[in-house]
Design an enzyme around this catalytic site. Structure first.
Site, PDB file in Angstrom:
ATOM      1  N   ASP A 182       0.922  -1.085  -0.081  1.00 43.69           N
ATOM      2  CA  ASP A 182      -0.012   0.039   0.101  1.00 43.69           C
ATOM      3  C   ASP A 182       0.862   1.335  -0.120  1.00 43.69           C
ATOM      4  O   ASP A 182       2.148   1.166   0.280  1.00 43.69           O
ATOM      5  CB  ASP A 182      -0.864  -0.088   1.236  1.00 43.69           C
ATOM      6  CG  ASP A 182      -2.066   1.141   1.225  1.00 43.69           C
ATOM      7  OD1 ASP A 182      -2.324   1.418  -0.013  1.00 43.69           O
ATOM      8  OD2 ASP A 182      -2.294   1.501   2.385  1.00 43.69           O
TER       9      ASP A 182
ATOM     10  N   ASP B 104      -0.206   4.959   1.057  1.00 41.00           N
ATOM     11  CA  ASP B 104      -0.409   5.806   2.298  1.00 41.00           C
ATOM     12  C   ASP B 104      -0.342   5.223   3.630  1.00 41.00           C
ATOM     13  O   ASP B 104      -1.020   4.049   3.668  1.00 41.00           O
ATOM     14  CB  ASP B 104      -1.896   6.731   2.212  1.00 41.00           C
ATOM     15  CG  ASP B 104      -1.978   7.473   1.017  1.00 41.00           C
ATOM     16  OD1 ASP B 104      -0.903   8.280   1.033  1.00 41.00           O
ATOM     17  OD2 ASP B 104      -2.707   7.576   0.292  1.00 41.00           O
TER      18      ASP B 104
END
Length: 259
Positions: A13, A15
């Site tokens: 991922d 963020d």
């Protein structure tokens, strides 16, 4: 687990794992550099459908993180691929930004408000009552409802913002129709990403900062999962879920030596 095969490819991922509020998380640059130098297949994923992969490449580069365009996988790209597989050359009424509209143009979709095959809801900072009303009417008239991701809120420097999941709930309340969510935690997004880089789930790992999207998606796609505590999830939150990640670490810096 002792019988797991060595990790040959990585999905992570963005963020909360690589960056936080526009600032690189310590260790992110070293992790990405080691991935590039090793030649191992990898993808940086995001449920945010606002930006194109080229936009995100430029934004990350300004932060000092070098991620090639081909190594970025967004919910917009996953949605476009899903639609291209389901109904090639179709049409859609879209609420979203360039990341989503560009992905749909690239697969040959026609964007229209005249009897579209689909209503597609993505992320935008300018949801309008007029656009939502049109979406409701088109769905009531038979258009199929697709949403890029189920995230209810998104981050900003001022605090949380309503995101795709929240707006989808509004449309569902008005139409009685639930959308098909393509993004995490749907394992479809993960499997499509793995296919894009020629990777296999049994030798791949997913890194994320959220139990309900990143870890769940990786788990359901059959991958090894790493939860980092540099984002939204705190240690006390982990045991609240009926599933667990393979490992919990403080940050991406703790995974550099595994590449």
């Amino acid at each position: 687990m002792a019988d797991r095969k060595p990790i040959e490819s990585w999905l992570t991922d963005m963020d909360g794992v690589l960056i936080h509020e526009g600032v690189p998380i310590p260790g992110a640059d070293a992790f990405l550099k080691k991935l590039r130098d090793s030649g191992r297949p990898f993808l940086v994923l995001t449920n945010n459908s606002i930006y194109t992969a080229r936009d995100l490449h430029a934004r990350l580069r300004r932060m000092g993180l070098d991620v090639p365009v081909d190594n970025i996988w967004t919910s917009a790209l996953a949605t476009a691929q899903f639609l291209d597989d389901q109904r090639p050359g179709g049409s859609a009424y879209v609420i979203g930004e360039a990341g989503l509209t560009t992905a749909l143009h690239d697969i040959g979709y026609i964007l229209t408000d005249h009897e579209p095959d689909f209503v597609i809801l993505g992320e935008t900072r300018t949801y309008s009552f007029e656009a939502l009303t049109k979406a409701v009417r088109l769905i009531n008239d038979g258009a199929r409802f697709i949403a890029t991701n189920p995230d209810n809120v998104g981050p900003s420097t001022e605090g949380d913002l309503p995101a795709t999941g929240s707006v989808a709930a509004l449309i569902t309340a008005a139409t009685g129709k639930k959308p098909y969510f393509v993004g995490k935690p749907n394992p479809l997004m993960m499997r499509a990403g793995l296919n894009a880089i020629g990777a296999h789930s049994e030798t791949s790992a997913m890194i994320g900062d959220r139990m309900d999207t990143d870890v769940l998606a990786g788990l359901e796609a059959g991958m090894r999962t790493f939860l980092v505590l540099s984002g939204v999830t705190q240690p006390v939150d982990v045991d609240r879920y009926p599933f667990r990640p393979s490992e919990v670490v403080d940050s991406i810096a703790d995974l550099v030596d595994l590449v």
